[in-house]
Design a protein around this motif. Structure first.
Motif, PDB file in Angstrom:
ATOM      1  N   VAL A 111      45.907  30.829  38.305  1.00  0.00           N
ATOM      2  CA  VAL A 111      46.698  32.021  37.978  1.00  0.00           C
ATOM      3  C   VAL A 111      45.923  33.234  38.494  1.00  0.00           C
ATOM      4  O   VAL A 111      44.776  33.442  38.098  1.00  0.00           O
ATOM      5  N   PRO A 112      46.505  34.037  39.385  1.00  0.00           N
ATOM      6  CA  PRO A 112      45.765  35.168  39.957  1.00  0.00           C
ATOM      7  C   PRO A 112      45.394  36.216  38.903  1.00  0.00           C
ATOM      8  O   PRO A 112      46.171  36.516  38.002  1.00  0.00           O
ATOM      9  N   HIS A 113      44.185  36.738  39.039  1.00  0.00           N
ATOM     10  CA  HIS A 113      43.725  37.898  38.279  1.00  0.00           C
ATOM     11  C   HIS A 113      43.165  38.866  39.317  1.00  0.00           C
ATOM     12  O   HIS A 113      42.017  38.734  39.743  1.00  0.00           O
ATOM     13  N   ILE A 114      43.994  39.819  39.730  1.00  0.00           N
ATOM     14  CA  ILE A 114      43.657  40.637  40.892  1.00  0.00           C
ATOM     15  C   ILE A 114      42.704  41.776  40.536  1.00  0.00           C
ATOM     16  O   ILE A 114      42.671  42.261  39.399  1.00  0.00           O
ATOM     17  N   ASP A 115      41.935  42.164  41.537  1.00  0.00           N
ATOM     18  CA  ASP A 115      41.107  43.364  41.460  1.00  0.00           C
ATOM     19  C   ASP A 115      41.968  44.520  41.962  1.00  0.00           C
ATOM     20  O   ASP A 115      42.217  44.623  43.169  1.00  0.00           O
ATOM     21  N   THR A 173      48.030  38.038  49.759  1.00  0.00           N
ATOM     22  CA  THR A 173      47.865  39.246  48.947  1.00  0.00           C
ATOM     23  C   THR A 173      48.446  40.437  49.705  1.00  0.00           C
ATOM     24  O   THR A 173      48.573  40.420  50.931  1.00  0.00           O
ATOM     25  N   ASP A 179      37.375  34.926  44.976  1.00  0.00           N
ATOM     26  CA  ASP A 179      37.022  35.090  43.560  1.00  0.00           C
ATOM     27  C   ASP A 179      37.064  36.565  43.188  1.00  0.00           C
ATOM     28  O   ASP A 179      37.662  36.958  42.168  1.00  0.00           O
ATOM     29  N   ARG A 218      38.425  30.970  41.183  1.00  0.00           N
ATOM     30  CA  ARG A 218      37.107  30.374  40.989  1.00  0.00           C
ATOM     31  C   ARG A 218      36.906  29.201  41.940  1.00  0.00           C
ATOM     32  O   ARG A 218      37.845  28.450  42.240  1.00  0.00           O
ATOM     33  N   ILE A 223      41.063  37.996  43.776  1.00  0.00           N
ATOM     34  CA  ILE A 223      42.198  37.462  43.005  1.00  0.00           C
ATOM     35  C   ILE A 223      41.771  36.507  41.892  1.00  0.00           C
ATOM     36  O   ILE A 223      42.615  35.840  41.287  1.00  0.00           O
ATOM     37  N   GLY A 224      40.478  36.421  41.614  1.00  0.00           N
ATOM     38  CA  GLY A 224      40.007  35.586  40.515  1.00  0.00           C
ATOM     39  C   GLY A 224      40.096  34.094  40.764  1.00  0.00           C
ATOM     40  O   GLY A 224      40.181  33.311  39.814  1.00  0.00           O
TER      41      GLY A 224
END
Length: 206
Positions: A139-143, A64, A100, A106, A103-104
């Motif tokens: 698949v990344p889901h970033i904060d 990241t 988690d 799980r 970057i999501g």
């Protein structure tokens, strides 16, 4: 055969067991003792996730880029991770929780494999790097408050000693030797680069 190609066969012998966090002050503790708060006696505990994503072209390392607004390590390339909280059962639990949140990733998509050697940072952290296999479906889901970007870098590139460049900086009255990897537009250096070199050296010893 490259290290990356036969990686999975060698990892069990290269990593510390998941059963218990590896002991010790950190493999680089002696190098930084003059820079650490209280001479390294009160380091904060942290964990990072060294995620390996299995791709057709070979394993990729999940990294990241931190946002510029963070107080520590702003804008730097890093592994997902952070401080170990009282609610975390172990460094592994902390690394998975942070991945988690940032970057999501799980927990069912990440399979912890073992630890690298502990590492200390000049910002006062004792870090446990947790190596994990990450499902290719991730698949990344970033904060966006913490992470500006999530990306992958070929493990084979990072395991090639020719790509680990050294450079010197003046810091607090002395010259410090650091390591960097230059991959595309990304400069991977500091603690992250040092942990990757530790990864390579542990693999080489197997």
């Amino acid at each position: 055969m490259s290290l990356a190609v036969n990686l999975l066969d060698r990892l069990p012998r290269a990593l510390h067991s998941l059963a218990t966090p590896p002991p010790g002050l950190g493999w680089n503790h002696a190098q930084l003792i003059d820079l650490l708060p209280d001479q390294g006696r009160s380091l904060r505990q942290a964990a990072v996730l060294v995620g390996l994503v299995d791709r057709g072209a070979g394993p990729q390392v999940l990294l990241t880029r931190r946002t510029e607004a963070l107080r520590l390590h702003a804008g730097q390339i890093s592994f997902p991770g952070g401080r170990i909280e009282d609610s975390d059962a172990s460094p592994i639990a902390a690394a998975l929780r942070e991945a988690d949140e940032e970057i999501g990733l799980r927990a069912p998509l990440a399979e912890p494999l073992g630890y690298l050697d502990p590492f200390v940072t000049i910002t006062g952290f004792h870090v446990y790097p947790v190596v994990a296999r990450v499902d290719a479906a991730f698949v990344p889901h970033i904060d966006p408050s913490e992470v500006a970007e999530a990306f992958e870098t070929p493990l084979e590139f990072l395991l090639d000693p020719a790509n680990a460049r050294t450079f010197e900086v003046e810091y607090r009255g002395g010259k410090r030797t650091l390591i960097e990897f230059l991959y595309g537009d990304h400069r991977i250096w500091g603690a992250t680069a040092a942990m990757l070199v530790n990864f390579r050296e542990r693999l080489e010893r197997t």
